[in-house]
Structure formats: structure tokens, C-alpha cells
Motif scaffolding. Sequence first.
Motif, PDB file in Angstrom:
ATOM      1  N   ALA A 284      48.690  30.504  39.615  1.00  0.00           N
ATOM      2  CA  ALA A 284      47.587  31.436  38.705  1.00  0.00           C
ATOM      3  C   ALA A 284      46.269  31.043  39.355  1.00  0.00           C
ATOM      4  O   ALA A 284      45.479  32.286  39.387  1.00  0.00           O
ATOM      5  CB  ALA A 284      47.856  30.797  37.189  1.00  0.00           C
ATOM      6  N   GLU A 285      46.018  30.195  39.922  1.00  0.00           N
ATOM      7  CA  GLU A 285      44.360  30.005  40.551  1.00  0.00           C
ATOM      8  C   GLU A 285      44.453  31.225  41.737  1.00  0.00           C
ATOM      9  O   GLU A 285      43.443  32.099  42.002  1.00  0.00           O
ATOM     10  CB  GLU A 285      44.053  28.717  41.195  1.00  0.00           C
ATOM     11  N   ILE A 286      45.542  31.303  42.541  1.00  0.00           N
ATOM     12  CA  ILE A 286      45.444  32.023  43.877  1.00  0.00           C
ATOM     13  C   ILE A 286      45.627  33.405  43.733  1.00  0.00           C
ATOM     14  O   ILE A 286      44.597  34.225  43.975  1.00  0.00           O
ATOM     15  CB  ILE A 286      46.441  31.242  44.754  1.00  0.00           C
ATOM     16  N   PHE A 287      46.605  33.745  43.054  1.00  0.00           N
ATOM     17  CA  PHE A 287      47.206  35.181  42.612  1.00  0.00           C
ATOM     18  C   PHE A 287      46.256  35.786  41.644  1.00  0.00           C
ATOM     19  O   PHE A 287      45.773  36.902  41.617  1.00  0.00           O
ATOM     20  CB  PHE A 287      48.607  35.367  42.259  1.00  0.00           C
ATOM     21  N   GLY A 288      45.621  34.835  40.779  1.00  0.00           N
ATOM     22  CA  GLY A 288      44.727  35.435  39.560  1.00  0.00           C
ATOM     23  C   GLY A 288      43.565  35.806  40.250  1.00  0.00           C
ATOM     24  O   GLY A 288      42.932  36.998  39.965  1.00  0.00           O
ATOM     25  N   SER A 289      42.998  34.933  41.022  1.00  0.00           N
ATOM     26  CA  SER A 289      41.522  35.396  41.816  1.00  0.00           C
ATOM     27  C   SER A 289      41.811  36.606  42.717  1.00  0.00           C
ATOM     28  O   SER A 289      41.154  37.493  42.751  1.00  0.00           O
ATOM     29  CB  SER A 289      41.048  34.266  42.461  1.00  0.00           C
ATOM     30  N   ARG A 290      43.026  36.648  43.398  1.00  0.00           N
ATOM     31  CA  ARG A 290      43.205  37.899  44.270  1.00  0.00           C
ATOM     32  C   ARG A 290      43.473  38.985  43.439  1.00  0.00           C
ATOM     33  O   ARG A 290      42.773  40.215  43.732  1.00  0.00           O
ATOM     34  CB  ARG A 290      44.402  37.474  45.123  1.00  0.00           C
ATOM     35  N   ASN A 291      44.179  38.942  42.432  1.00  0.00           N
ATOM     36  CA  ASN A 291      44.430  40.149  41.462  1.00  0.00           C
ATOM     37  C   ASN A 291      43.081  40.765  40.816  1.00  0.00           C
ATOM     38  O   ASN A 291      42.795  41.781  40.714  1.00  0.00           O
ATOM     39  CB  ASN A 291      45.213  39.884  40.453  1.00  0.00           C
ATOM     40  N   GLU A 292      42.268  39.814  40.320  1.00  0.00           N
ATOM     41  CA  GLU A 292      40.816  40.208  39.707  1.00  0.00           C
ATOM     42  C   GLU A 292      40.023  40.861  40.843  1.00  0.00           C
ATOM     43  O   GLU A 292      39.375  41.924  40.620  1.00  0.00           O
ATOM     44  CB  GLU A 292      40.094  39.209  39.379  1.00  0.00           C
ATOM     45  N   PHE A 293      40.041  40.428  42.201  1.00  0.00           N
ATOM     46  CA  PHE A 293      39.405  40.980  43.295  1.00  0.00           C
ATOM     47  C   PHE A 293      39.867  42.403  43.428  1.00  0.00           C
ATOM     48  O   PHE A 293      39.113  43.599  43.604  1.00  0.00           O
ATOM     49  CB  PHE A 293      39.567  40.161  44.438  1.00  0.00           C
ATOM     50  N   ILE A 294      41.182  42.684  43.500  1.00  0.00           N
ATOM     51  CA  ILE A 294      41.762  43.904  43.783  1.00  0.00           C
ATOM     52  C   ILE A 294      41.363  44.815  42.809  1.00  0.00           C
ATOM     53  O   ILE A 294      41.095  45.823  42.674  1.00  0.00           O
ATOM     54  CB  ILE A 294      43.266  43.964  43.832  1.00  0.00           C
ATOM     55  N   SER A 295      41.448  44.444  41.096  1.00  0.00           N
ATOM     56  CA  SER A 295      41.106  45.435  40.257  1.00  0.00           C
ATOM     57  C   SER A 295      39.631  45.640  40.202  1.00  0.00           C
ATOM     58  O   SER A 295      39.251  46.576  39.783  1.00  0.00           O
ATOM     59  CB  SER A 295      41.550  44.544  38.715  1.00  0.00           C
ATOM     60  N   GLU A 296      38.669  44.798  40.805  1.00  0.00           N
ATOM     61  CA  GLU A 296      37.325  45.113  40.823  1.00  0.00           C
ATOM     62  C   GLU A 296      36.952  45.723  42.225  1.00  0.00           C
ATOM     63  O   GLU A 296      35.846  45.839  42.619  1.00  0.00           O
ATOM     64  CB  GLU A 296      36.606  43.701  40.857  1.00  0.00           C
ATOM     65  N   LYS A 297      38.151  46.479  42.810  1.00  0.00           N
ATOM     66  CA  LYS A 297      37.965  47.002  44.176  1.00  0.00           C
ATOM     67  C   LYS A 297      37.163  46.270  45.168  1.00  0.00           C
ATOM     68  O   LYS A 297      36.347  46.834  46.163  1.00  0.00           O
ATOM     69  CB  LYS A 297      36.746  48.170  43.679  1.00  0.00           C
TER      70      LYS A 297
END
Length: 237
Positions: A108-121
Motif C-alpha cells: 500500500a505504501e509503494i503502490f499507493g504513492s505511485r498511484n497518487e503520483f500518476i493521478s496527479e500527472k
Amino acid sequence: MCFRFASRCVVRLAVLVFTLAASPSVFGQGAVSFNFDDGYCDSLIHAVWRLEKAGFRATFYPHTSEIGKFGHMTWQDLRTLAAKGHEVSPHTVNHLDLTTLPLTGMQAEIFGSRNEFISEKLRAYSFAYPEGEYNVAVVAELKRAAFLFARGADDYDLNSAATDRWALYSHSLVYNATIEIEEVKKNILRAKQENAWYIMVIHEIKPGPLDGSRPYTVTPEFLQTVINFLVQMHEIG
Ligand SMILES: [Zn+2]
């Protein structure tokens, strides 16, 4: 993708100064990177203009739970940095030691941060381990999440072409002791002489005098001294 990114942000110097995302093109050459961990606004106030004036770009590692909170950069700040050729990559969500978490929490820490980055462009190229802690399971998840490299903390060594890209060494700079400046200069010279890669990690930047109560803090003058030294090396070739 990385090489295109690299061509925007690599500055040709006597020692190269580049972001971690640019490393495929310069790994094993004399090189220096500035990393700014934990997303403090200090770097916007004291570091970014100094680096850009010298033509340098840096890598920023915020942890996503603090983005936009008091004293920390916003997503828009981070997008602006990326648009100017800096690298912005994740440092997890909550800045927890990943080796202490159950598998689902670590994911959750790894994929969660990655996914937030992607959603924030923002593109997540590389990763910085909170507290510098990692293990085989953590590296496996980073690979699965399509990161390219990861950086530890406080290793006090330089990287060579043989260094494990999932365990990049770095030097966390501490408050304005004269000895630390000399250590930094020595490492920059070593990077040049040994074709090695020296990664400096900076956290908070506060005007002095500092009392050492927050040891991972440097002054703006400290940072300027390091930048001047790199510029001087460029001028003397
Ligand atoms: Zn951190």
C-alpha cells in the motif's frame, strides 16, 4: 522515456549534475546528484532558484501524506518542478520503515504513492526508502510497480557502475559543521576522479545559526557553497 528526460535535465559539467531519473545515460561516470527528501517548502525557498541559476536540476522525494500540509510543497509545486526538468518521485505514503510492515501494508505504501503520483500527472521514476530501510520483498514490489531505481540513506559511499540500482548509496547532509562541507567537497572530487556517482540528500534548509536540534538541516549558505564548488569545477574543467 528516460533518455528523453535525461536530455532535458543533464547538465554537462566537469562532474555531471543530474537527477536519478537520468542515471541510465550517465551511470558509472563522474556525477553528482542533489536529492531533497520529505517535501519541505524549504527547498522551494532556498534551493531551487540557486540550483537553477547554476543550471542544475535535482530530484525531490516527498511522501504523499504530507504533500500540501504546513511546511510542505503542494502537488502544484511538484508539477511545476517537474515541468522545469527536475525529477519528482515518491518516498512512500506515510514515511514508514517498509521492512517493518506486513506485505499488504508495504504494498500500500509503494503502490499507493505511485498511484497518487500518476493521478496527479507526475511520473514516478525512482524511489527513496524511508529511513533507508529495504529488503528483498520491498525491492520485488518496487520492480512490480515499474520503478527504475531506489536510493537508501546515510550510506556515506559513492556509487559505481557495479552498484545495485535498488540500493543506491547516498550521503545525508547534516547541519552546518565545517567538516561536513569538506566531506562534501572531498566526495565531489572523488566522484570526478573515480568516475563515481555521489548522491547528496538534503532535508530541511534553515537560515543559521543552527543549534543541531534538527540534525538533518543545512543552511542556504551551505548549499550555495556546494553549488559554487561545482560551478568552479566546471569553469576549471
Ligand atoms: Zn525521508
